[in-house]
Design a protein around this motif. Structure first.
Motif, mmCIF file in Angstrom:
data_model
loop_
_atom_site.group_PDB
_atom_site.id
_atom_site.type_symbol
_atom_site.label_atom_id
_atom_site.label_comp_id
_atom_site.label_asym_id
_atom_site.label_seq_id
_atom_site.Cartn_x
_atom_site.Cartn_y
_atom_site.Cartn_z
ATOM 1 N N TRP A 130 0.867 -1.186 0.000
ATOM 2 C CA TRP A 130 0.000 0.000 0.000
ATOM 3 C C TRP A 130 0.894 1.223 0.000
ATOM 4 N N GLU A 131 0.452 2.324 -0.656
ATOM 5 C CA GLU A 131 1.214 3.570 -0.614
ATOM 6 C C GLU A 131 0.273 4.754 -0.714
ATOM 7 N N SER A 132 0.633 5.817 -0.019
ATOM 8 C CA SER A 132 -0.247 6.988 0.056
ATOM 9 C C SER A 132 -0.413 7.673 -1.288
ATOM 10 N N PHE A 133 0.580 7.550 -2.197
ATOM 11 C CA PHE A 133 0.456 8.169 -3.520
ATOM 12 C C PHE A 133 -0.730 7.608 -4.301
ATOM 13 N N ASN A 134 -1.228 6.440 -3.914
ATOM 14 C CA ASN A 134 -2.395 5.865 -4.584
ATOM 15 C C ASN A 134 -3.711 6.240 -3.900
ATOM 16 N N TYR A 135 -3.622 7.078 -2.886
ATOM 17 C CA TYR A 135 -4.814 7.534 -2.158
ATOM 18 C C TYR A 135 -4.680 9.038 -1.922
ATOM 19 N N THR A 136 -4.802 9.779 -3.003
ATOM 20 C CA THR A 136 -4.487 11.200 -3.005
ATOM 21 C C THR A 136 -5.457 12.008 -2.166
ATOM 22 N N SER A 137 -4.978 13.127 -1.668
ATOM 23 C CA SER A 137 -5.826 14.101 -0.975
ATOM 24 C C SER A 137 -6.047 15.290 -1.907
ATOM 25 N N ASP A 138 -5.540 16.459 -1.550
ATOM 26 C CA ASP A 138 -5.740 17.649 -2.376
ATOM 27 C C ASP A 138 -4.456 18.109 -3.053
ATOM 28 N N THR A 139 -3.357 17.356 -2.900
ATOM 29 C CA THR A 139 -2.043 17.824 -3.338
ATOM 30 C C THR A 139 -1.374 16.817 -4.265
ATOM 31 N N ILE A 140 -0.757 17.323 -5.341
ATOM 32 C CA ILE A 140 0.109 16.528 -6.214
ATOM 33 C C ILE A 140 1.544 16.927 -5.940
ATOM 34 N N LEU A 141 2.380 15.927 -5.669
ATOM 35 C CA LEU A 141 3.808 16.128 -5.484
ATOM 36 C C LEU A 141 4.552 15.575 -6.695
ATOM 37 N N PRO A 142 5.778 16.041 -6.940
ATOM 38 C CA PRO A 142 6.559 15.471 -8.039
ATOM 39 C C PRO A 142 6.658 13.953 -7.909
ATOM 40 N N SER A 143 6.498 13.267 -9.030
ATOM 41 C CA SER A 143 6.511 11.806 -9.190
ATOM 42 C C SER A 143 5.193 11.144 -8.789
ATOM 43 N N MET A 144 4.248 11.882 -8.221
ATOM 44 C CA MET A 144 2.909 11.346 -7.964
ATOM 45 C C MET A 144 2.139 11.278 -9.281
ATOM 46 N N LYS A 145 1.304 10.253 -9.444
ATOM 47 C CA LYS A 145 0.568 10.070 -10.689
ATOM 48 C C LYS A 145 -0.938 10.047 -10.439
ATOM 49 N N LEU A 146 -1.680 10.538 -11.440
ATOM 50 C CA LEU A 146 -3.125 10.385 -11.487
ATOM 51 C C LEU A 146 -3.449 9.444 -12.636
ATOM 52 N N TYR A 147 -4.498 8.627 -12.474
ATOM 53 C CA TYR A 147 -4.827 7.614 -13.465
ATOM 54 C C TYR A 147 -6.273 7.759 -13.924
ATOM 55 N N ALA A 148 -6.530 7.265 -15.148
ATOM 56 C CA ALA A 148 -7.899 7.129 -15.651
ATOM 57 C C ALA A 148 -7.928 5.955 -16.614
ATOM 58 N N ASP A 149 -9.022 5.203 -16.588
ATOM 59 C CA ASP A 149 -9.184 4.037 -17.447
ATOM 60 C C ASP A 149 -10.011 4.440 -18.657
ATOM 61 N N GLN A 150 -9.361 4.527 -19.808
ATOM 62 C CA GLN A 150 -10.037 5.000 -21.006
ATOM 63 C C GLN A 150 -11.075 3.996 -21.513
#
Length: 420
Positions: A130-150
């Protein structure tokens, strides 16, 4: 009071972090612990910049389940879950990993990412559970990713705003990737679109003409083999910190820490003007902050509701003044109409991408398709066409693309005569 430092020390099973203690990343860039937001006595577990005061929170665990006092602890339970317990031992938040790991360690990385890892018997770490980068709050940090399933038209890993500066529970605004044919980043107000970046062309977003490569280099959006889209920005320099925040008013802001002034500096934000708001001028309207009023109908169109339009209610948009004269004879469209070029335009929403090797080929394909009402060509994206109403067009002072709208030949002739 004991501080749990990560100089070779990690949080192991049955270890505890009490309110007032912190887990610090190895390079001392980030800290994990308990905090209270401004003007609130509730206690939350969050991650913040360790070297910056006052605390700048970048992630919150128990957003919906605050603690009422300082009796809480953070620990790893016997199932390998990272949990927050209240003073009576009740769990108020948990990682809820699906695979039980009898031995697990938690470590806060210098990226600001909190990772929970399974551990082998020789104490070597294994897979990330588990990692917090996969459970985002209101902030994007460098190397953090957002995903979408097309393929499923599903947006995952959205940012969600705080409800207020005193309440980190999820607010009305969210940000993520809109997984259409030409993906873009969007901000939603509930289920409604508030702002969109325009299509990604491999280097920048067409609807963000002031993307500053000094701060935004390393920004990327890719589509992997299974159709999942991911976006990130990897630009990071050890001399300063940078972050994006979706605030409680729905504004996305990029901040850079100025060490000399000991303060955060806003280098970019959206939406910034009325014209940035999605569909400000309704269907087939164009918004320009240099015009008064800011909304006008596209050439060849007139207000759908004239009285409302004249009162400054532009939501109804515009309709064609004269019908198009496109007719088909077999597979060929008669040239009963033509195209008017508009420069420095934020292209409308919902473009369709066509294979075309040049601007001329793009125009030809639109001309031969009577349902094509406009086209644009970008050297990186290629040919884009639109059918039906044109939504969310903005006139830029710089940047944007050339946008070509289909008009009856009679109106194009009138334009030529007027220009003469």
């Amino acid at each position: 009071m004991q501080t749990c430092s990560a100089f070779g020390i990690i949080l192991a099973t049955n270890d505890t972090i009490k309110d007032g203690d912190t887990l610090v990343s190895e390079g001392e860039d980030f800290a994990l612990g308990f905090f209270s937001p401004h003007n609130s006595t509730n206690r939350y577990v969050g991650i913040w910049y360790n070297k910056i005061r006052p605390e700048t929170i970048v992630w919150v665990a128990n957003r919906d389940t605050p603690l009422a006092d300082s009796s809480g602890i953070i620990t790893i339970d016997v199932n390998g879950d990272l949990v927050i317990l209240d003073g009576r031992g009740g769990a108020v938040w948990s990682t809820n990993i699906s695979t039980l790991a009898k031995v697990a360690h938690a470590e806060l990385l210098d990226t600001g990412n909190l990772q929970l890892r399974e551990v082998e018997s020789d104490n070597n770490t294994r897979r990330v559970l588990w990692e917090s980068f996969n459970y985002t709050s209101d902030t994007i940090l460098p190397s953090m990713k957002l995903y979408a399933d097309q393929k499923r038209n599903d947006t995952r890993l959205r940012l969600t705003s705080w409800r207020s500066t005193s309440d980190p529970s999820p607010g009305n605004f969210s940000l993520g990737i809109d997984p259409q044919t030409l993906p873009q980043v969007v901000i939603w107000d509930g289920a409604d679109l508030l702002w969109r970046s325009g299509p990604w062309d491999g280097r920048t977003y067409l609807g963000v003409p002031d993307m500053d490569y000094t701060y935004l280099s390393g920004y990327n959006l890719i589509r992997n083999s299974d159709g999942v889209l991911e976006t990130s920005y990897d630009y990071f320099h050890g001399s300063f910190y940078t972050r994006y925040v979706l605030d409680s008013l729905g504004m996305l802001k990029q901040f850079v820490w100025e060490e000399g002034r000991k303060s955060w500096f806003t280098v970019w934000s959206r939406p910034e003007t009325d014209c940035d708001l999605y569909g400000r001028c309704g269907p087939n309207g164009r918004c320009s902050m240099s015009s008064s009023p800011i909304c006008e109908c596209l050439q060849g169109f007139e207000p759908k509701y004239t009285e409302e339009w004249n009162r400054g209610n532009w939501s109804g948009g515009c309709v064609r003044s004269k019908p198009l004269k496109c007719e088909k004879n077999g597979n060929v469209s008669w040239k009963r109409d033509g195209f008017l070029k508009m420069e420095k335009i934020k292209v409308p929403d919902l473009p369709v991408s066509l294979a075309a090797g040049s601007l001329a080929e793009c125009e030809d394909k639109c001309q031969k398709n009577c349902s094509c009402v406009a086209y644009a060509y970008d050297s990186m994206i290629g040919c884009m066409i639109w059918g039906g109403d044109l939504m969310d067009i903005q006139q830029f002072a710089k940047g944007g693309v050339d946008f070509n709208i289909r008009l009856p030949a009679s109106e194009l002739g009138m334009l030529l005569n007027f220009n003469l």
